[in-house]
Enzyme design. Sequence first.
Site, short mmCIF file in Angstrom:
data_model
loop_
_atom_site.label_atom_id
_atom_site.label_comp_id
_atom_site.label_asym_id
_atom_site.label_seq_id
_atom_site.Cartn_x
_atom_site.Cartn_y
_atom_site.Cartn_z
CG ASP A 137 -6.90 -2.25 -3.50
OD1 ASP A 137 -7.46 -1.42 -2.77
OD2 ASP A 137 -5.80 -2.75 -3.25
CB SER A 139 -0.96 -0.04 1.19
OG SER A 139 -2.01 0.86 1.02
CG HIS A 153 -6.08 -2.30 0.15
ND1 HIS A 153 -5.28 -1.71 -0.79
CD2 HIS A 153 -5.51 -2.01 1.35
CE1 HIS A 153 -4.27 -1.08 -0.20
NE2 HIS A 153 -4.39 -1.26 1.10
#
Length: 686
Positions: A623, A538, A658
């Site tokens: 995501d 991330s 995600h």
Amino acid sequence: MKNSIQAPRAAIKPKKLIKHKDLRIDNYYWLNDKENPEVIDYLNAENAYTKQLIQHTEAFQKDLFEEMKGRIKEDDASVPYKFNGYWYITRFEKGQDYPVYTRKKESLEAPEEVLFDCNDMAEGLVFFNLGSMSISPDNTLASFSTDTVGRRQYTIQIKNLVTGEVLSDKIPNTTSSSTWANDNKTLFYCMKDALTLRSHKIFKHKLHTETTEDIEVFYEADETFNTFVYKSKSKKYIIIGSSSTVSSEYRVLNADTPDSEFKIFQKRKRDLEYSIAHYRDHFYIISNGDGATNFKLQKTRETKTEKKYWKDVIPYRKEVLLEDIEIFKDYLVVNERENGLNNLRIMSWDKKEDYYLPFDSETYTTYIGNNPDFDSDVLRYGYNSLTSPSSVIDYNLKTKQSTIKKEQEVLGGTFKKENYESKRIWATARDGVKVPMSLVYKKGVALDGTSPLLQYAYGSYGSTIDPSFSSIRLSLLDRGFIYCIAHIRGGEYMGRDWYENGKLLHKLNTFYDFIDCSKYLIEQKYTSAKHLYAYGGSAGGMLMGAIINMNPELYHGILAAVPFVDVVTTMLDDTIPLTTGEYDEWGNPNKKEYYHYMKSYSPYDNVIAKNYPNMLVTTGLHDSQVQYWEPAKWVAKLRELKTDTNKLVLHTDMDAGHGGASGRFESLKEVALEYAFLLDLEGIHG
């Protein structure tokens, strides 16, 4: 092999992007349209290439998966906790992927009542997550939320716990959490903006009414804020919170009168962050007001909640970060951080006792656990270290006796904590600041520069990566890897200033710290550039992108999971989920100063023709936090420009978001892929 398999090449379709009279050409902008079949074809082609390139590791991946799975107790259960007359237990059954949520009335010997069996609920679904549940005060109803896509847009429903019936009420596109008023029929919940996914509205729902009749009780108009709702531990108040990166605001309502109006606790002020807890006739406030950068604890009467009435309970201490509190009827427990290490402070309300629980390591993690019972004399907390499995401990605040309720079992018969060593070391960054690192490795590993080392960091949002135990990580340690967590600026390991000096116009410190830690690890012969690997996900994936643009020669391989790499373009697009709330973290590129600073480190914008390390990049098509096209564009541009023959592979999960796969063990397959990639680069295949 490298030359016999042809890597896919995305079509070059130049798009001009102009801001502040600065022209950027984005050849792969077109990849942001997942409805375009050409985009899906490209992602599938990358997946096929990845599969082909690492096909020789497939058997090893399966072995790693079984090895990691074999250390985990399949028929496991949480430590029961008591709340409002019931013991609540979460358990896993052998051979099942998802948890079963249960409860028992008054006694642990009472018959088990199954609230939710997620294995049944997930039947036939590729992705499933039970977000949260909330039990009504009379114990007869449970609101619960589910996500079946992985985009974190939850649907709330209500189950009658007496009859087992799931009511017809269905509320889509929520944040997952909800909370009951004390009348057992009014439910408060938070809606998301369907486009940006910002949590922006609080509604109340009345049992047995249409959800279309739900009443909006609060709208958060400021696009840099998110909102949420919960009930105080004392059960007296429903609380609506609004927060941005640099400020917060709360509204309170007596939970006995859910149709009354919420009252503002203290109006928002830029750079004033606070949170509230209720005890008897006072609110307790953790606040950074009046220059308390590392926060202090204050209190005020229920009837006078404005800041001018707040009085210090624990005054500000520059060297101590006040992270959290837990309130009991006779005690206050404070979670503090000093010199990077967490401490639990016990204070009695009668002021007769004030002391800290003792911990004797430099690479440990401790935290306040689940303590929903206001009247309890027992503090539940968690403890683990890089070498010690997780423990759940009950500490009796009256007798000062500790009871280990559960220690994580590491199955397989080979793990002994005394076979591993951990330590904390400090690198000096280029500006003279000392940056801590936590290391763990198996005793006997060579510290002469020949050992492989995986360096991990996150470094954003003030999120602290504490040194915690992982049974999965043993698959690297047992094969000779050293594992390192670099506590770089941008996190809060060393206090709030550590975060402030790693964001906005100080963001470069995050990358420099990581690189300077890498150089120190090489200088001190923990590893060498031939054996050093870096991992981040991330915002930590952005870190990976930045360090390989700055110093690619330091690393033999990179793992970048769901990486945020197209920083400028994403931050200029306020229709992308979560963008506007990020302005206080990265800066608003609509302002020239932030635009140019951001552009100076944005990984995608700084890819040039040169050698890059071996790289495995992973993402999820659905995501909602880092859109799939960021890593896809990044890989496409790297393929176009890089001058080496090192491996570059992109793996897109076409079903997940995600957080990756949803099953308990499915995520281990992703880890097995990552570990096999690293170990293969080291020539280790068993």
